[in-house]
Design a protein around this motif. Sequence first.
Motif, PDB file in Angstrom:
ATOM      1  N   VAL A  39       7.471   9.814  17.971  1.00  0.00           N
ATOM      2  CA  VAL A  39       8.237  10.910  17.364  1.00  0.00           C
ATOM      3  C   VAL A  39       7.319  12.093  17.075  1.00  0.00           C
ATOM      4  CG1 VAL A  39       9.556  11.615  15.324  1.00  0.00           C
ATOM      5  CG2 VAL A  39       9.987   9.384  16.380  1.00  0.00           C
ATOM      6  N   PHE A  40       6.126  11.801  16.587  1.00  0.00           N
ATOM      7  CA  PHE A  40       5.161  12.842  16.236  1.00  0.00           C
ATOM      8  C   PHE A  40       4.785  13.698  17.443  1.00  0.00           C
ATOM      9  CE2 PHE A  40       0.653  14.134  15.530  1.00  0.00           C
ATOM     10  CZ  PHE A  40       0.836  14.912  14.393  1.00  0.00           C
TER      11      PHE A  40
ATOM     12  N   ALA B 126       0.301  11.831   8.171  1.00  0.00           N
ATOM     13  CA  ALA B 126       0.016  12.935   9.095  1.00  0.00           C
ATOM     14  C   ALA B 126      -1.392  12.801   9.680  1.00  0.00           C
ATOM     15  CB  ALA B 126       0.164  14.276   8.380  1.00  0.00           C
ATOM     16  N   HIS B 127      -2.359  12.444   8.832  1.00  0.00           N
ATOM     17  CA  HIS B 127      -3.740  12.283   9.303  1.00  0.00           C
ATOM     18  C   HIS B 127      -3.832  11.136  10.312  1.00  0.00           C
ATOM     19  CE1 HIS B 127      -8.138  12.431   9.110  1.00  0.00           C
ATOM     20  NE2 HIS B 127      -8.107  11.111   9.072  1.00  0.00           N
ATOM     21  N   ASN B 128      -3.158  10.020  10.006  1.00  0.00           N
ATOM     22  CA  ASN B 128      -3.159   8.861  10.895  1.00  0.00           C
ATOM     23  C   ASN B 128      -2.556   9.208  12.251  1.00  0.00           C
ATOM     24  OD1 ASN B 128      -3.153   6.290  11.998  1.00  0.00           O
ATOM     25  ND2 ASN B 128      -2.138   5.320  10.271  1.00  0.00           N
ATOM     26  N   LEU B 129      -1.438   9.904  12.243  1.00  0.00           N
ATOM     27  CA  LEU B 129      -0.771  10.256  13.494  1.00  0.00           C
ATOM     28  C   LEU B 129      -1.596  11.240  14.314  1.00  0.00           C
ATOM     29  CD1 LEU B 129       2.906  10.534  12.162  1.00  0.00           C
ATOM     30  CD2 LEU B 129       1.943   8.715  13.599  1.00  0.00           C
TER      31      LEU B 129
ATOM     32  N   VAL C 109       0.860  -1.186   0.000  1.00  0.00           N
ATOM     33  CA  VAL C 109       0.000   0.000   0.000  1.00  0.00           C
ATOM     34  C   VAL C 109       0.897   1.237   0.000  1.00  0.00           C
ATOM     35  CG1 VAL C 109      -1.752   1.306   1.254  1.00  0.00           C
ATOM     36  CG2 VAL C 109      -1.816  -1.196   1.275  1.00  0.00           C
ATOM     37  N   LYS C 110       0.580   2.199  -0.857  1.00  0.00           N
ATOM     38  CA  LYS C 110       1.328   3.453  -0.895  1.00  0.00           C
ATOM     39  C   LYS C 110       0.791   4.384   0.184  1.00  0.00           C
ATOM     40  CE  LYS C 110       2.080   3.139  -5.897  1.00  0.00           C
ATOM     41  NZ  LYS C 110       1.782   3.761  -7.222  1.00  0.00           N
ATOM     42  N   ILE C 111       1.603   4.676   1.176  1.00  0.00           N
ATOM     43  CA  ILE C 111       1.212   5.590   2.251  1.00  0.00           C
ATOM     44  C   ILE C 111       1.829   6.961   1.951  1.00  0.00           C
ATOM     45  CG2 ILE C 111       1.204   6.017   4.724  1.00  0.00           C
ATOM     46  CD1 ILE C 111      -0.191   3.412   3.917  1.00  0.00           C
ATOM     47  N   THR C 112       0.975   7.953   1.728  1.00  0.00           N
ATOM     48  CA  THR C 112       1.487   9.288   1.432  1.00  0.00           C
ATOM     49  C   THR C 112       1.804  10.027   2.728  1.00  0.00           C
ATOM     50  OG1 THR C 112      -0.665  10.400   1.464  1.00  0.00           O
ATOM     51  CG2 THR C 112       0.025   9.375  -0.631  1.00  0.00           C
TER      52      THR C 112
END
Length: 254
Positions: A186-187, A148-151, A140-143
């Motif tokens: 890290v985020f 950023a949305h997931n975090l 799966v290509k994770i952009t």
Amino acid sequence: VCSSDLRGMSSLIENHTDRGARVLLVLPNSIDFVVAFFACLYVGRIPVPVAIPGKRSSLENLMRIAENAEATALVAEEETIRILRSRDQSVPPRLSKLVCLTVDRTLQGRPNNLVGLTPAPESIAFLQYTSGTTLRPRGVKITHGNLAHNLEALQATFRTDPSSRFVSWLPFFHDMGLVGMVLHPVFVGASCYFLDPISFLQRPARWLETISKYRGTASGGPNFAYELCCRRIRQDELAAYDLSSWDVAFDGAE
């Protein structure tokens, strides 16, 4: 992560690959993986986390992922590269032609003019592959926008902040281990304490010991991890663990 290690690995990857190249990360749960992952992002390469091959089936998975991802380079420990090269007769052309980079080589030359990139939200951050236990691994290509949305969602759901203390034994090549327990801390600017997955499987009590010792606030895993603790940890051992700091215990149900 030491900034000189990050710059050293970034320089190594930049010098041996082209912009946008897919780079296999065949590394254990270690600081080397974290450095290599962020080094790829720093110089505009696409990391592809994969499991270290052991049995024949895992080597076949690695070969399939290398072909599917159109990888051109691989970052691994010297021993892993030695094992892969010893199997040259059984690997496809793409895997045999990969540029093999070792973490030890980052000690060589660290230029001062290396400039990190600012990626666009729609650009690919990394490729996430399934484990391939019953089917061929699927990527799966994770952009960067996806990530950023997931975090942001994880931070809001787990209510984490810089004071949080993560504890994890989850493999870095799985989404839960990578996004949830490496990139998430890290985020938010928090700390994280890592165990090797095998050490947890061999003795599940190590997970609870680590949470107790470091006052972990966020940790979790699949269903089987909790079941393994219930089966393998004796009642008389539990008194030694203080899990009162554990605020968020997440379950990656199947």
